[in-house]
Design a protein around this motif. Structure first.
Motif, mmCIF file in Angstrom:
data_model
loop_
_atom_site.group_PDB
_atom_site.id
_atom_site.type_symbol
_atom_site.label_atom_id
_atom_site.label_comp_id
_atom_site.label_asym_id
_atom_site.label_seq_id
_atom_site.Cartn_x
_atom_site.Cartn_y
_atom_site.Cartn_z
ATOM 1 N N VAL A 1 26.732 37.299 -27.422
ATOM 2 C CA VAL A 1 28.071 37.942 -25.875
ATOM 3 C C VAL A 1 26.907 37.969 -25.002
ATOM 4 O O VAL A 1 26.845 38.582 -23.530
ATOM 5 C CB VAL A 1 28.850 38.943 -26.379
ATOM 6 N N ASP A 2 25.978 38.801 -25.561
ATOM 7 C CA ASP A 2 24.869 39.690 -24.680
ATOM 8 C C ASP A 2 24.081 38.787 -23.842
ATOM 9 O O ASP A 2 24.164 38.730 -22.157
ATOM 10 C CB ASP A 2 23.660 40.163 -25.538
ATOM 11 N N HIS A 3 23.904 37.396 -25.040
ATOM 12 C CA HIS A 3 23.063 35.940 -23.941
ATOM 13 C C HIS A 3 23.663 35.330 -22.798
ATOM 14 O O HIS A 3 23.212 34.916 -21.934
ATOM 15 C CB HIS A 3 22.595 35.440 -25.411
ATOM 16 N N LEU A 4 25.122 35.570 -23.266
ATOM 17 C CA LEU A 4 26.047 34.493 -22.449
ATOM 18 C C LEU A 4 26.039 35.537 -21.060
ATOM 19 O O LEU A 4 26.015 35.035 -20.141
ATOM 20 C CB LEU A 4 27.106 34.081 -23.157
ATOM 21 N N ALA A 5 26.243 36.696 -21.449
ATOM 22 C CA ALA A 5 26.616 37.621 -19.956
ATOM 23 C C ALA A 5 25.801 37.495 -19.572
ATOM 24 O O ALA A 5 25.583 37.119 -18.282
ATOM 25 C CB ALA A 5 26.969 39.060 -21.064
ATOM 26 N N ALA A 6 24.358 37.522 -20.234
ATOM 27 C CA ALA A 6 23.217 37.461 -19.027
ATOM 28 C C ALA A 6 23.455 35.645 -17.946
ATOM 29 O O ALA A 6 22.425 35.479 -17.598
ATOM 30 C CB ALA A 6 22.135 37.410 -20.256
ATOM 31 N N GLN A 7 24.059 35.060 -18.950
ATOM 32 C CA GLN A 7 23.652 33.267 -18.187
ATOM 33 C C GLN A 7 24.843 33.749 -17.167
ATOM 34 O O GLN A 7 25.243 32.843 -16.530
ATOM 35 C CB GLN A 7 23.964 32.401 -19.566
ATOM 36 N N ALA B 1 21.735 27.731 -28.703
ATOM 37 C CA ALA B 1 22.293 26.958 -28.722
ATOM 38 C C ALA B 1 23.480 26.415 -29.039
ATOM 39 O O ALA B 1 24.180 25.917 -28.022
ATOM 40 C CB ALA B 1 22.852 26.371 -31.072
ATOM 41 N N ILE B 2 24.345 28.146 -29.297
ATOM 42 C CA ILE B 2 26.328 28.028 -28.348
ATOM 43 C C ILE B 2 25.811 28.191 -27.248
ATOM 44 O O ILE B 2 26.396 27.275 -26.531
ATOM 45 C CB ILE B 2 26.625 28.768 -29.001
ATOM 46 N N ALA B 3 25.057 28.460 -25.691
ATOM 47 C CA ALA B 3 24.811 28.233 -24.417
ATOM 48 C C ALA B 3 24.402 27.012 -24.459
ATOM 49 O O ALA B 3 25.021 26.769 -23.319
ATOM 50 C CB ALA B 3 23.627 29.273 -24.323
ATOM 51 N N PHE B 4 24.295 26.125 -24.936
ATOM 52 C CA PHE B 4 23.513 25.170 -24.793
ATOM 53 C C PHE B 4 25.284 23.608 -24.755
ATOM 54 O O PHE B 4 25.749 22.962 -24.335
ATOM 55 C CB PHE B 4 22.762 24.337 -25.479
ATOM 56 N N LEU B 5 25.336 24.312 -26.205
ATOM 57 C CA LEU B 5 26.796 22.925 -26.314
ATOM 58 C C LEU B 5 28.434 23.917 -25.533
ATOM 59 O O LEU B 5 29.739 23.247 -25.180
ATOM 60 C CB LEU B 5 27.213 23.733 -27.698
ATOM 61 N N ILE B 6 27.770 24.616 -24.505
ATOM 62 C CA ILE B 6 29.050 25.485 -23.818
ATOM 63 C C ILE B 6 28.783 25.312 -21.890
ATOM 64 O O ILE B 6 29.431 25.418 -21.808
ATOM 65 C CB ILE B 6 29.841 26.680 -24.661
ATOM 66 N N SER B 7 27.828 24.483 -21.914
ATOM 67 C CA SER B 7 27.436 24.854 -20.454
ATOM 68 C C SER B 7 28.143 23.046 -19.591
ATOM 69 O O SER B 7 28.332 22.280 -20.775
ATOM 70 C CB SER B 7 25.685 24.091 -20.684
ATOM 71 N N GLU B 8 27.872 23.297 -18.193
ATOM 72 C CA GLU B 8 28.644 22.291 -17.989
ATOM 73 C C GLU B 8 28.061 20.911 -17.732
ATOM 74 O O GLU B 8 28.928 20.278 -17.171
ATOM 75 C CB GLU B 8 28.915 22.631 -16.406
ATOM 76 N N ASP B 9 26.437 20.683 -18.300
ATOM 77 C CA ASP B 9 26.131 19.490 -18.244
ATOM 78 C C ASP B 9 25.861 19.258 -19.954
ATOM 79 O O ASP B 9 25.915 18.265 -20.036
ATOM 80 C CB ASP B 9 24.555 20.272 -17.851
#
Length: 255
Positions: A26-32, A229-237
């Motif tokens: 959650v910290d990593h994704l909120a930062a994005q 890895a989660i951030a990568f897989l949930i990205s728009e791209d």
């Protein structure tokens, strides 16, 4: 390619434990720039974490308590979060429990406990969030499996954990097939040894070295490795990746 809305929310289950994958995620994704919906067993702790994330990262965040193994509880929590936050675009199913009980000492209650939280809970959250994603025709779902599912254990946790995490891979593939027409991707991550409390508590330096000896990297994993890895897989791209299991395991299992 279907585009994400400008304001997007990710729901993360099992986010509160200070040393857990969910907390780092959650910290990593909120930062994005993701808005965050926190689900954990403790309602007050979930709401406190959400307030912390909003303050630190300038995003919208809300928390809701739920027993992940109870479908009514999970649905109510996601209803609450959806009402408070921008459009739900992603779900990270991270909540889980360990189970070091040897098979010959296993009883029905332990089997049911582990399967209910580690497999049924993933289904309950996915099923509810899928309703929203299908309506909006966009979504990213990531489920946490384990290398234990692929190797038949060999980790801190034993049989029911391995069975549940194997079930997560099957669920991931089947749901990916059914939800694909709605521009929803569903993938799994299979972590190798990660330094979290689910490994039986804080690992000693000697235990870390022992685990790392089996890897191709010079270290065991950190929760941030899984968060990335989660951030990568949930990205728009990453809309062309679905039904896959991404091993984030230092090279422990190659297939």
């Amino acid at each position: 390619m279907t585009q994400f809305p400008s304001a997007r929310t990710v729901i993360v289950t099992g986010a509160v434990s200070p040393r857990g994958i969910g907390r780092f995620t959650v910290d990593h994704l909120a930062a994005q720039g993701w808005n965050i919906g926190v689900i954990d067993l403790d309602d007050a702790a979930s709401k406190a974490l959400a307030a912390e994330l909003a303050e630190k990262h300038g995003v919208q965040a809300a928390g809701a308590g739920a027993d992940i193994g109870d479908e009514t509880s999970v649905r109510a929590a996601i209803d609450e979060l959806e009402a408070a936050l921008p459009q739900i675009v992603a779900l990270a199913n991270i909540a889980g429990v360990s189970s070091p009980v040897p098979y010959l000492e296993l009883d029905a209650a332990e089997w049911d406990r582990v399967l209910n939280i580690n497999l049924n809970g993933v289904h309950y959250a996915t099923r509810r969030v899928a309703e929203t994603m299908v309506r909006n025709r966009i979504g990213r779902i990531v489920n946490i499996s384990s290398i234990s599912a692929q190797r038949g254990g060999g980790t801190f946790s034993k049989t029911p954990y391995s069975v549940a995490k194997a079930g997560v891979i099957g669920l991931t593939r089947a749901v990916a097939r059914e939800l694909g027409p709605y521009d929803i991707t569903v993938n799994a991550i299979a972590p190798g040894p990660i330094d979290t409390d689910i490994m039986g508590g804080t690992l000693s330096p000697d235990r870390k070295d022992e685990l790392a000896a089996d890897l191709l990297t010079n270290r065991i994993g950190s929760p941030l490795d899984i968060a990335a890895a989660i951030a990568f897989l949930i990205s728009e791209d990453t809309g062309f990746i679905t039904g896959q299991t991404l091993n984030v395991d230092g090279g422990l299992y190659m297939h």
